[in-house]
Structure formats: C-alpha cells, structure tokens
Design an enzyme around this catalytic site. Sequence first.
Site, short mmCIF file in Angstrom:
data_model
loop_
_atom_site.label_atom_id
_atom_site.label_comp_id
_atom_site.label_asym_id
_atom_site.label_seq_id
_atom_site.Cartn_x
_atom_site.Cartn_y
_atom_site.Cartn_z
CE LYS A 173 -2.64 1.98 3.62
NZ LYS A 173 -3.75 1.88 4.52
C1 R5P Z 1 -3.00 4.57 8.71
O1 R5P Z 1 -3.53 4.90 9.74
C2 R5P Z 1 -3.48 3.44 7.99
O2 R5P Z 1 -2.54 2.67 7.34
C3 R5P Z 1 -4.65 3.73 7.08
O3 R5P Z 1 -5.24 2.49 6.88
C4 R5P Z 1 -4.31 4.33 5.75
O4 R5P Z 1 -3.66 5.55 5.87
C5 R5P Z 1 -5.54 4.42 4.81
O5 R5P Z 1 -6.48 5.26 5.29
P1 R5P Z 1 -6.73 6.71 4.66
O6 R5P Z 1 -7.41 6.47 3.33
O7 R5P Z 1 -7.61 7.38 5.65
O8 R5P Z 1 -5.41 7.36 4.47
#
Ligand code: R5P
Length: 259
Positions: A173
């Site tokens: 990711k």
């Molecule tokens: C961080 O807190 C996490 O990895 C989140 O799952 C990630 O940042 C995705 O969430 P967002 O779309 O809110 O950035």
Amino acid sequence: MDYGIENRLARIIKPKDGKTVMLAVDHGYFMGPTGGLENINKSITPLLEYADSLMLTRGILRSQIDPKIDIPIVLRVSGGTSILNDDLSDEDITVSMEDAVRLNVSAVALSIFIGSKNERQGIINLSKLVDKGYKYGIPVLAVTAVGREMGRDERYLSLAVRIAAETGASIVKTYYCEDFDRVVETCPVPVVVAGGKKTGESDALKLAYDAVKHGAAGVDMGRNIFQSEKPANMIKAVRAVVHEGIAPEEAYNKIYNNK
Ligand code: R5P
C-alpha cells in the site's frame, strides 16, 4: 505457489478483475478515536457489504465487528507509537501470527518507514512477519508510511514499494503520485493506494480513478469514505470507479449524489 496465501489474496483482490476496494479503519492504533470511527459498529457495519475487505486492529475486530459478517479481514499488526510522539516510525510487531490465525484473517498489515531513523527495524519486522505468514499461509500487506519530513514523489515511493516487495510482501500500500505507472511497473506484486486525509468527494474519486488507470490494483481507503457526509454512497461510488472503471464525475453525480 502457496495455496493458502493465494487463496486468501483472492478473497481480497477479486480474481474477476484483479481489483479491490479495501476499507481502512485502523487509524485508532496511533490516532485514537478518529472522526467517523468513534463507534465503529454503528458507522462501519453498514458499509461492509460494499467493501472487498476490512483493515483494522484486533481490539476493534473483537469488540465491534460481528463474527457472522462474511468480510475478509486485513489485520493491522504493527504499532507502538502515538500522535503525541514526534517520531511515528518506531513501530514493532504487536500481534502474534497465532492470534491472527485465531481471528481467521485474510492478511496481516505492517508499516515500514523508508528513510526514517527506524527504517531498518521496519524492514526486519516485515521480513519476520513474512516468514511467519508463510508458515501459516497468511499474506502480508506492507504499508509504506510516509514520515512528516518525507516527500511523496515517484522516486521515493518506487524505492519504498520495491523494498517492501523485495522483503516479501504480497501486497503493498502506498500513496498516489505523478508518474505512478513507474511505481507499479517496478513492483512485482499488486499495489493499492491509500486515500489520505479527507478531501472533497470528487477529488477522492478522481484519485481512485487515476490510481487504477495508472496500474493500481485498487484502493485501501479510509477517511475519504467514513468521514464523508454520505459514507455508503461514497463507498458505492468508489466501487464503481475501481471495479467498473466509471469516470469519477459520473460516479460523483450519479452514485454519490444519487442524481
Ligand atoms: C494509517 O492509519 C493506515 O494505514 C490507514 O489504513 C491508511 O492511511 C488508509 O487510510 P486513509 O485512506 O484514511 O489514508
């Protein structure tokens, strides 16, 4: 091929189109009661029918999510810091693989902080998690977290994503950036894009559209869904963009605004 890993991955990234909409609600592991996640059972449960997987911590999974709901779980297994700390990179593995198995998860997720002073710790933790994951057939999602002082350009993200894949992650990711094609082309495993801080709905849909157009396997999106004024409409619109390739403007007008 490892049957367990491939089978679990196929629950997250849909084999019919190779795409996924992962709903991320793990923010509390270092941010505490994040807006929109105060009562996860109430705010997130209605969205689950539109998500391909749910990313969260074991505390929230056990206390807030009905075990009878059939949704692949991506379990956050790294942590150790909070937003009160200037350095968020000092993470370790916080959940045993045995507990992940007990929770019947489809993948485990850990952050690495390339370029931070704890870069080595993150990479070594990732390698240990991959070893354990292979023992039980559980794939690892590496989150390429970006420190406050670090850029989000193609050069940096390609480096972080490739290191995650080289270390053995089954999915990576990262963030969307200009020249994103190169980030994807130089990574041998599927790449998904985080949504980031809440923006306007049409901007978030454009981000999802552009990411997929430039090679992402989908999104792992949180705040732009659960902090939206209409979270169910928003996740439906994200789905249409990711799985059906619907243009972001059309998804915004017809699905988010229901016009
Ligand atoms: C961080 O807190 C996490 O990895 C989140 O799952 C990630 O940042 C995705 O969430 P967002 O779309 O809110 O950035």
